[in-house]
Design a protein around this motif. Structure first.
Motif, PDB file in Angstrom:
ATOM      1  N   ALA A 183      95.496  47.533  24.115  1.00  0.00           N
ATOM      2  CA  ALA A 183      96.192  48.222  23.031  1.00  0.00           C
ATOM      3  C   ALA A 183      95.207  48.931  22.109  1.00  0.00           C
ATOM      4  O   ALA A 183      95.445  50.070  21.684  1.00  0.00           O
ATOM      5  CB  ALA A 183      97.040  47.226  22.241  1.00  0.00           C
ATOM      6  N   ILE A 184      94.088  48.286  21.813  1.00  0.00           N
ATOM      7  CA  ILE A 184      93.057  48.908  20.970  1.00  0.00           C
ATOM      8  C   ILE A 184      92.485  50.141  21.664  1.00  0.00           C
ATOM      9  O   ILE A 184      92.327  51.202  21.052  1.00  0.00           O
ATOM     10  CB  ILE A 184      91.940  47.890  20.666  1.00  0.00           C
ATOM     11  CG1 ILE A 184      92.446  46.819  19.703  1.00  0.00           C
ATOM     12  CG2 ILE A 184      90.701  48.585  20.089  1.00  0.00           C
ATOM     13  CD1 ILE A 184      91.478  45.666  19.493  1.00  0.00           C
ATOM     14  N   LEU A 185      92.188  50.017  22.950  1.00  0.00           N
ATOM     15  CA  LEU A 185      91.588  51.115  23.694  1.00  0.00           C
ATOM     16  C   LEU A 185      92.555  52.294  23.817  1.00  0.00           C
ATOM     17  O   LEU A 185      92.162  53.452  23.630  1.00  0.00           O
ATOM     18  CB  LEU A 185      91.152  50.631  25.075  1.00  0.00           C
ATOM     19  CG  LEU A 185      90.067  49.547  25.082  1.00  0.00           C
ATOM     20  CD1 LEU A 185      89.864  49.004  26.492  1.00  0.00           C
ATOM     21  CD2 LEU A 185      88.758  50.079  24.517  1.00  0.00           C
ATOM     22  N   ARG A 186      93.800  52.010  24.136  1.00  0.00           N
ATOM     23  CA  ARG A 186      94.787  53.086  24.271  1.00  0.00           C
ATOM     24  C   ARG A 186      95.021  53.785  22.938  1.00  0.00           C
ATOM     25  O   ARG A 186      95.146  55.011  22.881  1.00  0.00           O
ATOM     26  CB  ARG A 186      96.104  52.532  24.820  1.00  0.00           C
ATOM     27  CG  ARG A 186      96.076  52.214  26.309  1.00  0.00           C
ATOM     28  CD  ARG A 186      97.494  52.079  26.857  1.00  0.00           C
ATOM     29  NE  ARG A 186      97.460  51.923  28.308  1.00  0.00           N
ATOM     30  CZ  ARG A 186      97.492  50.778  28.956  1.00  0.00           C
ATOM     31  NH1 ARG A 186      97.553  49.645  28.265  1.00  0.00           N
ATOM     32  NH2 ARG A 186      97.455  50.723  30.274  1.00  0.00           N
ATOM     33  N   ASP A 187      95.097  53.023  21.887  1.00  0.00           N
ATOM     34  CA  ASP A 187      95.302  53.609  20.560  1.00  0.00           C
ATOM     35  C   ASP A 187      94.149  54.537  20.182  1.00  0.00           C
ATOM     36  O   ASP A 187      94.348  55.553  19.513  1.00  0.00           O
ATOM     37  CB  ASP A 187      95.462  52.496  19.514  1.00  0.00           C
ATOM     38  CG  ASP A 187      95.812  53.052  18.143  1.00  0.00           C
ATOM     39  OD1 ASP A 187      96.880  53.680  18.016  1.00  0.00           O
ATOM     40  OD2 ASP A 187      95.018  52.876  17.200  1.00  0.00           O
ATOM     41  N   ALA A 188      92.944  54.183  20.649  1.00  0.00           N
ATOM     42  CA  ALA A 188      91.773  55.012  20.366  1.00  0.00           C
ATOM     43  C   ALA A 188      91.762  56.292  21.202  1.00  0.00           C
ATOM     44  O   ALA A 188      91.093  57.267  20.830  1.00  0.00           O
ATOM     45  CB  ALA A 188      90.498  54.218  20.634  1.00  0.00           C
ATOM     46  N   GLY A 189      92.470  56.301  22.323  1.00  0.00           N
ATOM     47  CA  GLY A 189      92.474  57.470  23.196  1.00  0.00           C
ATOM     48  C   GLY A 189      91.624  57.316  24.436  1.00  0.00           C
ATOM     49  O   GLY A 189      91.349  58.298  25.131  1.00  0.00           O
ATOM     50  N   VAL A 190      91.210  56.081  24.762  1.00  0.00           N
ATOM     51  CA  VAL A 190      90.394  55.841  25.959  1.00  0.00           C
ATOM     52  C   VAL A 190      91.284  55.918  27.201  1.00  0.00           C
ATOM     53  O   VAL A 190      92.300  55.224  27.281  1.00  0.00           O
ATOM     54  CB  VAL A 190      89.726  54.440  25.893  1.00  0.00           C
ATOM     55  CG1 VAL A 190      88.968  54.146  27.183  1.00  0.00           C
ATOM     56  CG2 VAL A 190      88.801  54.358  24.694  1.00  0.00           C
ATOM     57  N   PRO A 191      90.922  56.743  28.194  1.00  0.00           N
ATOM     58  CA  PRO A 191      91.699  56.774  29.446  1.00  0.00           C
ATOM     59  C   PRO A 191      91.377  55.542  30.294  1.00  0.00           C
ATOM     60  O   PRO A 191      90.234  55.348  30.704  1.00  0.00           O
ATOM     61  CB  PRO A 191      91.224  58.059  30.129  1.00  0.00           C
ATOM     62  CG  PRO A 191      89.855  58.311  29.578  1.00  0.00           C
ATOM     63  CD  PRO A 191      89.826  57.730  28.194  1.00  0.00           C
ATOM     64  N   LEU A 192      92.367  54.717  30.542  1.00  0.00           N
ATOM     65  CA  LEU A 192      92.188  53.494  31.323  1.00  0.00           C
ATOM     66  C   LEU A 192      92.676  53.729  32.740  1.00  0.00           C
ATOM     67  O   LEU A 192      93.798  54.197  32.948  1.00  0.00           O
ATOM     68  CB  LEU A 192      92.955  52.333  30.684  1.00  0.00           C
ATOM     69  CG  LEU A 192      92.551  51.966  29.254  1.00  0.00           C
ATOM     70  CD1 LEU A 192      93.421  50.813  28.732  1.00  0.00           C
ATOM     71  CD2 LEU A 192      91.078  51.600  29.172  1.00  0.00           C
ATOM     72  N   VAL A 193      91.840  53.396  33.715  1.00  0.00           N
ATOM     73  CA  VAL A 193      92.197  53.610  35.113  1.00  0.00           C
ATOM     74  C   VAL A 193      92.174  52.285  35.864  1.00  0.00           C
ATOM     75  O   VAL A 193      91.625  51.286  35.390  1.00  0.00           O
ATOM     76  CB  VAL A 193      91.249  54.629  35.792  1.00  0.00           C
ATOM     77  CG1 VAL A 193      91.236  55.939  35.012  1.00  0.00           C
ATOM     78  CG2 VAL A 193      89.835  54.087  35.917  1.00  0.00           C
ATOM     79  N   ALA A 194      92.786  52.279  37.048  1.00  0.00           N
ATOM     80  CA  ALA A 194      92.799  51.084  37.894  1.00  0.00           C
ATOM     81  C   ALA A 194      91.376  50.704  38.283  1.00  0.00           C
ATOM     82  O   ALA A 194      90.466  51.542  38.276  1.00  0.00           O
ATOM     83  CB  ALA A 194      93.642  51.343  39.136  1.00  0.00           C
ATOM     84  N   ASP A 195      91.173  49.450  38.621  1.00  0.00           N
ATOM     85  CA  ASP A 195      89.832  48.922  38.879  1.00  0.00           C
ATOM     86  C   ASP A 195      89.072  49.688  39.951  1.00  0.00           C
ATOM     87  O   ASP A 195      87.845  49.765  39.912  1.00  0.00           O
ATOM     88  CB  ASP A 195      89.914  47.448  39.284  1.00  0.00           C
ATOM     89  CG  ASP A 195      90.123  46.544  38.082  1.00  0.00           C
ATOM     90  OD1 ASP A 195      90.031  47.036  36.942  1.00  0.00           O
ATOM     91  OD2 ASP A 195      90.370  45.344  38.276  1.00  0.00           O
TER      92      ASP A 195
END
Length: 287
Positions: free
Chosen positions: A265-277
């Motif tokens: 949640a912190i990372l997404r709120d910051a705008g970090v693109p999260l990808v699968a492993d």
């Protein structure tokens, strides 16, 4: 009697082996105790760059500052920082000098630290004006990029892909290792894109994504997930602790596992693109 004499050397060797094993076990347990004793019991001591926007900032505004606050809250400890530029000598002057106990963001597999389990996987991104001619590009092999001037951090993995696709000749290079208290290549690159000095920018997603969200609402962030040849452009990010600090590593692993949703949640709120492993798609928002 002769049978007893034949057994004596074997019994002696076995006794010596047991003694050596016991000694090694004692040394190992002593080493664990010593490294564990280095970790502060009164604060979460974080090693960080004071001017590494958007990740760590001395004013506490970076998302790694927020991650530190989260971990500290779970440990019921305050956060204490050792500030040092993220450049040559960073680990030697901070973590190895026992001035702090954890680096909040470190690439998995780096030999300078003992990595925790990864808490995010992210990828390099292409950043372009969202209403421009490059907004539909998804890969560096796209012919639309052939005449584009692209900003790239010198020596970063995407530079190899750019060279393979004939894009280096028109590229504008930005410095990789700098003291960000006096120079910020990533901010400069996005400002150049804003001003039309370059047509596109390639940045590490956890830097580019948040910077675009903070200051460049007219840009589009495109995760580079379709590059099939090496080097890979996705990386798993861990927390880094001192080599040998296994007890502390396991404690952080447990916290990461139990609070992954809050970390995401912190990372997404910051705008970090999260990808699968495995870097083969975006991480589902529910994960």
């Amino acid at each position: 009697m002769r049978s007893a004499k034949r057994r004596t050397p074997a019994l002696a060797c076995r006794a010596r082996a047991l003694t050596w094993a016991a000694g090694l076990a004692l040394l190992a347990s002593s080493a664990v105790a010593q490294t564990s004793d280095l970790v502060s019991k009164t604060a979460l001591r974080v090693c960080a760059d004071p001017a590494n926007a958007p990740m760590s900032m001395e004013d506490g505004s970076g998302y790694e500052n927020q991650l530190a606050d989260l971990i500290a809250a779970k440990l019921e400890l305050p956060v204490e920082y050792t500030w040092f530029p993220m450049a040559t000598g960073f680990i030697r002057q901070t973590l190895r000098a026992n001035r702090c106990d954890v680096v909040m963001g470190y690439a998995q597999g780096h030999e300078l630290v003992l990595n925790t389990n990864h808490y995010m996987t992210s990828v390099y991104v292409l950043i372009v004006p969202e209403d421009g001619p490059l907004a539909a590009v998804e890969a560096l092999s796209d012919p639309a990029l052939k005449e584009a001037r692209i900003g790239i951090v010198a020596g970063s993995p995407p530079a190899t892909h750019m060279a393979r696709n004939g894009l280096i000749g028109r590229a504008k290079a930005y410095n990789l290792t700098v003291d960000r208290r006096v120079e910020s290549p990533t901010v400069d690159m996005l400002n150049d894109l804003e001003e039309g000095e370059i047509d596109a920018a390639i940045l590490w997603g956890p830097i580019g994504g948040p910077l675009v969200k903070q200051a460049h609402p007219g840009f589009k962030v495109i995760p580079l997930l379709k590059e099939e040849l090496p080097p890979r452009l996705f990386f798993r990010i861990t927390m880094g602790v001192r080599q040998g600090d296994k007890v502390w590593q396991r404690k952080l692993n447990s916290l990461i596992r139990r609070h992954q949703d809050e970390i995401n949640a912190i990372l997404r709120d910051a705008g970090v693109p999260l990808v699968a492993d495995m870097g083969d798609g975006m991480l589902d928002a529910g994960q």
